[in-house]
Design an enzyme around this catalytic site. Structure first.
Site, PDB file in Angstrom:
ATOM      1  N   GLU A 187      63.241  28.535  34.835  1.00 10.24           N
ATOM      2  CA  GLU A 187      64.257  28.933  33.857  1.00 10.24           C
ATOM      3  C   GLU A 187      63.933  28.203  32.557  1.00 10.24           C
ATOM      4  OE1 GLU A 187      66.519  28.644  31.282  1.00 10.24           O
ATOM      5  OE2 GLU A 187      67.983  27.532  32.470  1.00 10.24           O
ATOM      6  N   GLU A 196      61.501  28.886  24.004  1.00  7.86           N
ATOM      7  CA  GLU A 196      61.018  27.719  24.741  1.00  7.86           C
ATOM      8  C   GLU A 196      59.592  27.881  25.246  1.00  7.86           C
ATOM      9  OE1 GLU A 196      63.647  26.410  27.766  1.00  7.86           O
ATOM     10  OE2 GLU A 196      65.292  26.062  26.382  1.00  7.86           O
TER      11      GLU A 196
END
Length: 732
Positions: A187, A196
């Site tokens: 995740e 990210e």
């Protein structure tokens, strides 16, 4: 900024230390902190923490070998401001991952968890496999890796999980892991989905770490968007349009230079539910991109979407979100859609969370006016870590209007909130009145602007044709000087009356005032790139005023002359629940992380939750329970010093008090008639929030209701030696 360094840091630094990543990036963009050589060959046993003193603006890289080596006072803030805690309190997220992992990992195999955090997904996978499976947890951030070891030990599951303190693109099969992994659980998603480093992380994993056609949790992500009109969103991006309504004669964005002050062209995370009443929907939701985790993604992609207007209005922004399909069969979903979107992907009423929001892409200028039924062609492009858009209007046969995205050679990039502040009529009139009053009766005044206020620089030079202005621009530096030079003529002055010292830090105590004493020392105060900090950290103005004391005239006017710390007791159930202490998370004990992650609720004495910056108006359900009260005043007419304040406030409403919201009021004149406030209903500033360890029932002071407190006492101590503001409270 060096793209190689950015790529080096991104892959397995997950959202949980993204606050750290933001500081790192800000250091390149604003603070100019020299990068340690070792950063480019980042060692898994060395953590570089950027330490910033908010009073001085000085920053330095601190090498942390081990979180246990940190001084006791700095252990908790290291991780407290990250969103780990908020994520672990997101029960819908946790349940969705648990359901998907239980469906996907049905037999012993090799599972790889990238960006493992506290190890929740690794532990879920290990539990699903039973005794014979093995999981590899990859977590590059050393303080979090050490915290994960404590969690694994507490849950007695460490034997089944191999924790590796490295970036995922540093792992080698046969060295770090015995074989390629059969399943990827990970995740590493932000509000934009890609920020990210999802794409480069998946690329490397598929190339080097996973078997062919692996199983993955999540399985797929789809991004969606919607065209909207919103006066509030318009104020966040169109300074030229806002300034056209001002009557102060200052031109921050003169005609022909409409984009000289702008925001970075990117998607901006925002809780759009908080402004639902100020949003007009102009289209149905539309699908933008689809990313499959089970196969190697492309670094770049483009798509075109024809969108039909469902209402007449001006397109000010594209609001976007994503839906996560966690299992291959398509039965487990998670959505970040705003509340007005009805979707089967939503699991009940998803609880408020701060780690994932919607994203807003602003159109430049006044927006794109269209009528119901007209078509728009949206062109979306994704790179490795971002998504961008362009809009064209479609005529019957061909394109008839193209939305102009061109920009000039020089731009001063600021936050959308800063753009809105600079365009706010009330704020500008307050500054105008304060500076005009300060200049009254002054002949050939020498004015020093001690902060990064370009508005005050232009205002002081414009209002007094005989003034000489020295602007220190501690954050803007040469960018501020170039900006002022570019807009000087449009504002009616020449650059021989405005000066920006080149080496302001070294020369601040010995500022060259050309033999004159300073008549006016002014600031908003505002410091470039400090907008995400606690409001009282702008007390840097007080410190700089103290350093400049030797060059101030006897009757020098200081503006602001005073700072007032204000507070209000509030009901903040959504925010409190997102940061409350953890117990079991999907069957795994996480109580050992509470203190380090800055949790509130049932903390062992004398521990308290930290004071953290939030835009309170975006914090879900909120309600004021007390009168607004003053805790502490900072007198800028005197040199900076430690100080103490105490106040008692009466509750004016019944309810559960979850904490105190604190902010600064800046008093601009000696008569206290001009005050600029950063209170919660002024949306362009963050406030400080001090959450209670346990919600407290409160009621109207003097009422006969039992088991309710009628008042509260708050104490505040500003410690000059540490630049910290210490807050204590009691109920009575």
């Amino acid at each position: 900024m060096n793209a190689l360094i950015y790529r080096t840091l991104i892959p397995s630094i997950s959202r949980r230390p993204s606050t750290r990543l933001t500081l790192i990036l800000n250091s390149f963009l604003h603070f100019k902190a020299p990068l340690p050589r070792a950063m480019s060959s980042y060692s898994p046993q060395r953590v570089f923490q950027l330490k910033l003193d908010p009073l001085t603006g000085n920053s330095e890289w601190v090498v942390i070998q081990d979180s246990d080596e940190l001084p006791e006072c700095s252990k908790e803030p290291l991780l407290a401001s990250t969103s780990y805690l908020d994520m672990l309190n997101d029960s819908y997220r946790n349940k969705a991952f648990r359901l998907a992992i239980d469906k996907t990992v049905t037999k012993p195999c090799h599972v790889l968890d990238i960006g493992a955090g506290t190890g929740l997904l690794s532990m879920m996978a290990a539990r699903a496999m039973g005794l014979n499976g093995r999981a590899t947890a990859c977590e590059s951030y050393l303080p979090m890796a050490k915290l994960m070891r404590k969690v694994l030990h507490r849950n007695g599951i460490g034997k089944n999980i191999n924790l590796i303190n490295k970036r995922s693109d540093e792992l080698e099969v046969g060295v770090d892991i015995p074989s390629r992994a059969d399943v990827l659980v990970s995740e590493i998603l932000d509000s934009e989905l890609l920020g990210e480093g999802l794409i480069p992380t998946l690329q490397h994993a598929h190339d080097k770490l996973l078997v062919e056609n692996p199983l993955t949790v999540p399985y797929r992500a789809v991004t969606y968007g919607q065209l909207v009109e919103s006066p509030y969103l318009w104020k966040l991006h169109d300074l030229f349009g806002s300034e056209a309504k001002a009557s102060d004669g200052i031109h921050l964005v003169p005609t022909g230079l409409e984009t000289i002050i702008h925001f970075k062209s990117q998607q901006h995370p925002m809780h759009c539910d908080a402004i639902r009443k100020e949003i007009k929907l102009l289209s149905e939701p539309f699908k933008i991109f689809e990313f499959d985790f089970w196969q190697r993604p492309d670094s770049h992609g483009k798509t075109k979407v024809r969108i039909k207007m469902t209402d007449t209005g001006s397109i000010h922004a594209v609001v976007s979100w994503w839906i996560l399909q966690l299992d291959r069969e398509g039965t487990v979903f998670y959505s970040t859609a705003p509340s007005w979107i009805s979707s089967p992907a939503k699991i009940g009423n998803r609880n408020w969370c701060d780690h994932w929001k919607q994203c807003v892409w602003f159109l430049r200028g006044k927006g794109m006016p269209l009528s119901e039924g007209e078509e728009v062609l949206l062109e979306a492009t994704h790179e490795e870590t971002s998504v961008s858009y362009n809009l064209n209007v479609q005529g019957p046969q061909t394109d008839i209007r193209e939305y102009d995205q061109r920009i000039g050679d020089f731009q001063l990039l600021v936050s959308p909130e800063r753009i809105a502040t600079c365009g706010d009529s009330e704020w500008r009139l307050s500054m105008l009145a304060a500076v005009r009053k300060a200049l009254q009766g002054r002949v050939n005044p020498l004015c020093v602007v001690s902060d990064d206020s370009i508005f005050l620089t232009l205002l002081a030079a414009n209002l007094s044709k005989t003034s000489h202005v020295i602007s220190l621009f501690p954050g803007l530096r040469d960018k501020g000087a170039k900006y002022v030079e570019t807009v000087a003529k449009a504002n009616g002055f020449s650059m021989d009356r405005v000066e920006v010292p080149e080496q302001w830090k070294a020369s601040l105590p010995m500022l060259d005032t050309h033999g004159k004493k300073v008549d006016l020392l002014i600031g908003e105060p505002y410091y470039y790139a400090n907008e995400g900090m606690l409001p009282w950290q702008n007390l840097r103005f007080w410190r700089d005023r103290t350093l400049l004391d030797p060059v101030l005239s006897e009757d020098a006017l200081i503006m602001p002359c005073k700072g007032i710390l204000k507070a209000c007791a509030m009901s903040l159930p959504d925010l409190w629940n997102s940061r409350c202490c953890l117990g079991e998370v999907e069957g795994f004990d996480h109580s050992v992380v509470n203190t380090t992650l800055g949790a509130c609720g049932e903390l062992p004495a004398p521990k308290e939750s930290p004071c953290l910056p939030f835009s309170v108006w975006q914090c879900g359900e909120i309600k004021e329970l007390s009168e607004i009260f003053t805790i502490l005043e900072f007198d800028f007419l005197k040199p900076i010093t430690s100080c103490y304040g105490k106040a008692q406030a009466q509750f004016t409403e019944h309810g559960l008090c979850h904490g105190f919201v604190l902010w600064m009021d800046w008093v601009m004149d000696a008569e206290n008639s001009i005050v600029v406030s950063s209170r919660p209903d002024h949306r362009y500033w963050k406030q400080g929030v001090k959450l209670l360890t346990k919600p407290v029932a409160v009621g109207i002071h003097g009422s006969k209701t039992t088991n309710e407190f009628g008042s509260t006492i708050i104490e505040a101590f500003f410690d000059l030696s540490s630049s910290e503001l210490i807050i204590k409270h009691t109920f009575s």
